[in-house]
Design a protein around this motif. Structure first.
Motif, mmCIF file in Angstrom:
data_model
loop_
_atom_site.group_PDB
_atom_site.id
_atom_site.type_symbol
_atom_site.label_atom_id
_atom_site.label_comp_id
_atom_site.label_asym_id
_atom_site.label_seq_id
_atom_site.Cartn_x
_atom_site.Cartn_y
_atom_site.Cartn_z
ATOM 1 N N UNK A 1 1.579 18.559 -10.637
ATOM 2 C CA UNK A 1 1.043 17.207 -10.586
ATOM 3 C C UNK A 1 2.191 16.222 -10.733
ATOM 4 N N UNK A 2 1.968 14.931 -10.504
ATOM 5 C CA UNK A 2 3.047 13.963 -10.706
ATOM 6 C C UNK A 2 3.583 14.005 -12.131
ATOM 7 N N UNK A 3 4.905 13.861 -12.257
ATOM 8 C CA UNK A 3 5.527 13.715 -13.575
ATOM 9 C C UNK A 3 5.114 12.368 -14.142
ATOM 10 N N UNK A 4 4.328 12.358 -15.188
ATOM 11 C CA UNK A 4 3.850 11.076 -15.705
ATOM 12 C C UNK A 4 5.004 10.285 -16.326
ATOM 13 N N UNK A 5 5.360 9.169 -15.709
ATOM 14 C CA UNK A 5 6.415 8.309 -16.236
ATOM 15 C C UNK A 5 5.999 7.780 -17.600
ATOM 16 N N UNK A 6 6.904 7.870 -18.565
ATOM 17 C CA UNK A 6 6.644 7.318 -19.894
ATOM 18 C C UNK A 6 7.166 5.894 -20.024
ATOM 19 N N UNK A 7 8.379 5.651 -19.514
ATOM 20 C CA UNK A 7 8.989 4.321 -19.664
ATOM 21 C C UNK A 7 10.165 4.194 -18.711
ATOM 22 N N UNK A 8 10.600 2.965 -18.518
ATOM 23 C CA UNK A 8 11.837 2.667 -17.814
ATOM 24 C C UNK A 8 13.007 2.944 -18.742
ATOM 25 N N UNK A 9 13.995 3.721 -18.273
ATOM 26 C CA UNK A 9 15.143 4.050 -19.106
ATOM 27 C C UNK A 9 16.361 3.200 -18.826
ATOM 28 N N UNK A 10 16.816 3.176 -17.555
ATOM 29 C CA UNK A 10 18.022 2.404 -17.250
ATOM 30 C C UNK A 10 18.073 2.029 -15.779
ATOM 31 N N UNK A 11 18.977 1.115 -15.476
ATOM 32 C CA UNK A 11 19.265 0.716 -14.099
ATOM 33 C C UNK A 11 20.773 0.767 -13.908
ATOM 34 N N UNK B 1 0.834 -1.206 0.000
ATOM 35 C CA UNK B 1 0.000 0.000 0.000
ATOM 36 C C UNK B 1 0.871 1.259 0.000
ATOM 37 N N UNK B 2 1.874 1.271 0.860
ATOM 38 C CA UNK B 2 2.786 2.415 0.894
ATOM 39 C C UNK B 2 3.559 2.542 -0.413
ATOM 40 N N UNK B 3 3.964 1.406 -0.984
ATOM 41 C CA UNK B 3 4.675 1.426 -2.253
ATOM 42 C C UNK B 3 3.806 2.004 -3.363
ATOM 43 N N UNK B 4 2.536 1.678 -3.349
ATOM 44 C CA UNK B 4 1.639 2.195 -4.390
ATOM 45 C C UNK B 4 1.424 3.700 -4.251
ATOM 46 N N UNK B 5 1.322 4.191 -3.028
ATOM 47 C CA UNK B 5 1.150 5.639 -2.828
ATOM 48 C C UNK B 5 2.338 6.388 -3.425
ATOM 49 N N UNK B 6 3.565 5.944 -3.101
ATOM 50 C CA UNK B 6 4.734 6.604 -3.679
ATOM 51 C C UNK B 6 4.753 6.468 -5.195
ATOM 52 N N UNK B 7 4.437 5.275 -5.685
ATOM 53 C CA UNK B 7 4.479 5.046 -7.133
ATOM 54 C C UNK B 7 3.568 6.020 -7.871
ATOM 55 N N UNK B 8 2.372 6.222 -7.373
ATOM 56 C CA UNK B 8 1.452 7.165 -8.020
ATOM 57 C C UNK B 8 1.961 8.598 -7.886
ATOM 58 N N UNK B 9 2.546 8.949 -6.733
ATOM 59 C CA UNK B 9 3.092 10.291 -6.557
ATOM 60 C C UNK B 9 4.290 10.525 -7.472
ATOM 61 N N UNK B 10 5.079 9.484 -7.710
ATOM 62 C CA UNK B 10 6.246 9.598 -8.583
ATOM 63 C C UNK B 10 5.832 9.688 -10.054
ATOM 64 N N UNK B 11 4.664 9.139 -10.394
ATOM 65 C CA UNK B 11 4.167 9.250 -11.760
ATOM 66 C C UNK B 11 3.897 7.955 -12.481
#
Length: 384
Positions: free
Chosen positions: A184-194, A57-67
């Motif tokens: 508003x949250x920066x809408x993530x478009x895609x994963x770039x790198x790790x 639940x906490x992970x999802x809150x951050x994920x949505x805030x991150x975009x």
């Protein structure tokens, strides 16, 4: 650049000028070629990253805030995605502790999985990702689980943030309209790198080049230790003449093994900045930013999630075809950005702690590539 196996060296003419596209200099005679002569396969991209966390639940809150958008959610799994069509960006599985499991790469063809399984002694299995698919599981020389997947049905595109219109000098593209990027949250478009840290840098580097067919964009070496080879590599996928991100994977020698940070593309600088304000207002910790990198040229902004993992918003990165040879340069903390605030100790991971000291002592005692001279070179680079 001629094909040379990752573990071998290529005898190039040191008088040949470097293309000067991304680094001040190229390889010297006999240095690492940065690519494999005959890789097992050539992966097309990163697919997703896998984590375990105790509180979804906490992970999802951050994920949505991150975009991120949520692609699928159960009691035990959280699949996150960006706005672009394709595979999800991340899966977080419920576990007792917060930890990074490993990266999943995207195969160019279904037949690549059979070839990879045959050569590595693995098997092809079904995945549980949204849209389905098949995968091969392996371990890299650091002991990190690495998966290659051929996806089934791709996720459809979602509405994206629109880039801002800019007026430049006498080039006026915005007339009778104001500039008001939404908070508003920066809408993530895609994963770039790790980015990964490893105690067995040379072995891990050669494995990714030989097994997954990736190629090096830039090497960094430690001051006074260039003859010992590189300590950092920015690595991209090989799609031939098709331009790809400057790096899909980056690795550096260090006392730890595993995750450093991951990066997610957003629309533009305004999306980075407004999204950063949104995160700051909600009490999240910025690790470093906003600035522009040298290697890859990305605009960047780094944040800590509630489990202390670093995630990056980025935009406007370099794209290279297979024709660009590796650049070579010295490693330094000041060389990580063209502009922006000074790099933080939090981002560099140099804050002293008993856990960090134990990690260093274990690394120096183990069968790996980190010795006192390399460690001192890394410490000098992080303070230069």
């Amino acid at each position: 650049m001629s094909g040379t196996r990752a573990g071998e060296v290529e005898h190039t003419d040191p008088a040949t000028p470097h293309q000067d596209l991304h680094s001040e200099q190229g390889a010297l005679r006999g240095e690492h070629a940065g690519r494999s002569r005959n890789p097992v396969i050539k992966v097309a991209d990163l697919a997703w990253l896998e984590f375990e966390k105790p509180d979804l639940d906490r992970a999802e809150v951050f994920a949505r805030d991150f975009g991120f958008a949520v692609a699928a959610r159960t009691d035990g799994e959280l699949w996150l995605r960006g706005t672009f069509a394709g595979p999800p960006c991340m899966v977080i599985r419920k576990g007792r502790t917060s930890r990074f499991i490993g990266p999943t790469f995207k195969a160019a063809e279904r037949a690549d999985l059979d070839r990879l399984a045959r050569v590595t002694g693995s098997s092809v299995r079904e995945t549980d990702a949204p849209g389905g698919g098949r995968a091969v599981d392996m371990l890299d020389p650091s002991g990190l689980p690495v998966r290659v997947v051929h996806c089934g049905e791709e996720l459809p595109a979602l509405p994206d943030q629109q880039p801002q219109l800019f007026n430049f000098g006498t080039d006026h593209r915005r007339v009778n309209a104001s500039q008001r990027p939404p908070r508003e949250p920066s809408r993530v478009q895609r994963l770039g790198h790790v980015v990964l840290e490893t105690r067995v840098f040379q072995r891990a580097l050669d494995w990714y080049l030989d097994t997954l067919g990736m190629i090096v964009s830039d090497f960094h070496f430690l001051d006074g230790q260039r003859d010992r080879g590189p300590a950092v590599a920015f690595i991209r996928c090989d799609r031939g003449s098709r331009p790809v991100d400057h790096h899909t994977l980056a690795m550096h020698l260090g006392p730890g093994n595993g995750y450093v940070h991951s990066a997610y593309q957003v629309t533009d600088l305004d999306a980075i900045a407004a999204g950063g304000e949104y995160l700051a207002e909600r009490g999240y910790q910025r690790s470093w930013g906003i600035g522009r990198h040298i290697q890859g040229s990305q605009l960047f902004d780094y944040w800590r999630d509630p489990d202390r993992f670093i995630l990056e918003h980025f935009a406007d990165g370099d794209l290279f075809s297979c024709d660009v040879a590796p650049g070579w340069g010295p490693l330094s903390a000041s060389g990580l950005s063209q502009w922006g605030p000074p790099v933080t100790r939090d981002f560099l991971g140099t804050n002293p702690s008993p856990a960090k000291l134990r990690e260093v002592m274990r690394a120096l005692r183990g069968d790996n590539e980190l010795d006192p001279a390399r460690l001192l070179g890394l410490m000098k680079a992080m303070n230069s």
